[in-house]
Design a protein around this motif. Structure first.
Motif, short mmCIF file in Angstrom:
data_model
loop_
_atom_site.label_atom_id
_atom_site.label_comp_id
_atom_site.label_asym_id
_atom_site.label_seq_id
_atom_site.Cartn_x
_atom_site.Cartn_y
_atom_site.Cartn_z
N GLU A 2 32.69 -66.84 -6.87
CA GLU A 2 32.46 -67.92 -7.41
C GLU A 2 31.70 -67.56 -8.60
N LYS A 3 33.21 -67.01 -9.89
CA LYS A 3 32.64 -66.20 -11.10
C LYS A 3 32.52 -67.37 -12.04
N GLU A 4 32.39 -68.81 -11.93
CA GLU A 4 32.51 -69.61 -13.19
C GLU A 4 30.65 -69.84 -12.78
N SER A 5 30.56 -70.40 -11.47
CA SER A 5 29.14 -70.87 -11.03
C SER A 5 27.93 -70.47 -11.68
N ILE A 6 27.91 -68.57 -12.05
CA ILE A 6 27.04 -67.99 -12.01
C ILE A 6 26.94 -68.06 -13.52
N ARG A 7 25.84 -67.20 -14.07
CA ARG A 7 25.35 -66.86 -15.75
C ARG A 7 25.91 -65.62 -15.66
N PHE A 8 25.96 -65.20 -16.87
CA PHE A 8 25.93 -63.88 -17.41
C PHE A 8 25.22 -62.98 -16.63
N GLU A 9 24.02 -63.75 -17.12
CA GLU A 9 22.99 -62.54 -17.17
C GLU A 9 22.66 -61.98 -14.92
N GLU A 10 22.78 -63.38 -14.34
CA GLU A 10 23.58 -63.01 -12.99
C GLU A 10 24.57 -62.39 -12.14
N MET A 12 25.89 -60.07 -14.73
CA MET A 12 25.01 -58.31 -15.12
C MET A 12 24.15 -57.52 -13.50
N LEU A 13 23.21 -58.74 -13.19
CA LEU A 13 22.92 -57.78 -12.41
C LEU A 13 23.18 -57.59 -11.12
N LYS A 14 23.72 -58.13 -10.37
CA LYS A 14 25.21 -58.37 -9.79
C LYS A 14 25.69 -56.65 -9.25
N LEU A 15 26.29 -56.99 -11.14
CA LEU A 15 26.65 -55.66 -11.26
C LEU A 15 26.42 -53.85 -11.24
N GLU A 16 24.53 -54.40 -11.47
CA GLU A 16 23.87 -53.73 -11.41
C GLU A 16 23.59 -52.83 -10.32
N GLU A 17 23.31 -53.85 -8.76
CA GLU A 17 22.97 -53.69 -7.95
C GLU A 17 24.43 -52.92 -7.33
N ILE A 18 25.53 -53.14 -7.31
CA ILE A 18 26.90 -52.77 -6.77
C ILE A 18 26.68 -50.84 -7.96
N VAL A 19 26.22 -51.02 -8.72
CA VAL A 19 26.48 -49.61 -9.58
C VAL A 19 25.46 -49.37 -9.06
N MET A 40 34.14 -54.67 -10.00
CA MET A 40 35.65 -54.49 -11.08
C MET A 40 35.08 -56.24 -11.79
N GLU A 41 35.55 -57.05 -11.07
CA GLU A 41 35.51 -58.56 -11.05
C GLU A 41 34.29 -58.78 -11.98
N LEU A 42 33.01 -58.64 -11.40
CA LEU A 42 32.02 -58.99 -12.38
C LEU A 42 32.18 -58.59 -13.97
N SER A 43 32.42 -56.96 -13.60
CA SER A 43 32.67 -56.44 -15.33
C SER A 43 33.61 -57.14 -16.11
N ALA A 44 35.00 -57.29 -16.09
CA ALA A 44 35.48 -58.48 -16.65
C ALA A 44 34.94 -60.00 -16.86
N PHE A 45 34.65 -60.62 -15.39
CA PHE A 45 34.24 -61.76 -15.84
C PHE A 45 33.45 -61.30 -17.16
N CYS A 46 32.23 -60.73 -17.38
CA CYS A 46 30.56 -60.41 -17.99
C CYS A 46 31.70 -59.91 -19.50
N HIS A 47 32.99 -59.38 -18.89
CA HIS A 47 33.48 -58.93 -20.69
C HIS A 47 33.76 -60.09 -21.31
#
Length: 80
Positions: A2-10, A12-19, A40-47
């Motif tokens: 659901e990339k388009e429905s989440i905010r950048f900050e959310e 980033m938090l999910k990406l940090e949890e994964i890391v 990787m999907e979250l990273s591309a979305f944030c980028h």
């Protein structure tokens, strides 16, 4: 995802949890692969979001709706 429905900050938090999960090394291989893909999907979305924000910040829309490159040396009000 659901990339388009989440905010950048959310994202980033999910990406940090994964890391953090991947860094522990206690994740089964199949789960690690799945987490890596999601990361990787979250990273591309944030980028992409950061690139969009950068484009908006380097342009200013004038009264007629035309985008002009931002020039910090012009239009500075010295009385402000």
């Amino acid at each position: 995802m659901e990339k388009e429905s989440i905010r950048f900050e959310e994202a980033m938090l999910k990406l940090e949890e994964i890391v953090q999960k991947l860094e522990t090394g206690d994740v089964p291989l199949e789960d690690a692969i799945s987490l890596y893909k999601k990361g990787m999907e979250l990273s591309a979305f944030c980028h992409g979001k950061l690139q969009d924000a950068e484009k908006q910040l380097i342009s200013i829309i004038d009264e007629e709706g035309n985008k002009t490159p931002f020039d910090p040396t012009k239009g500075v009000d010295s009385n402000a």
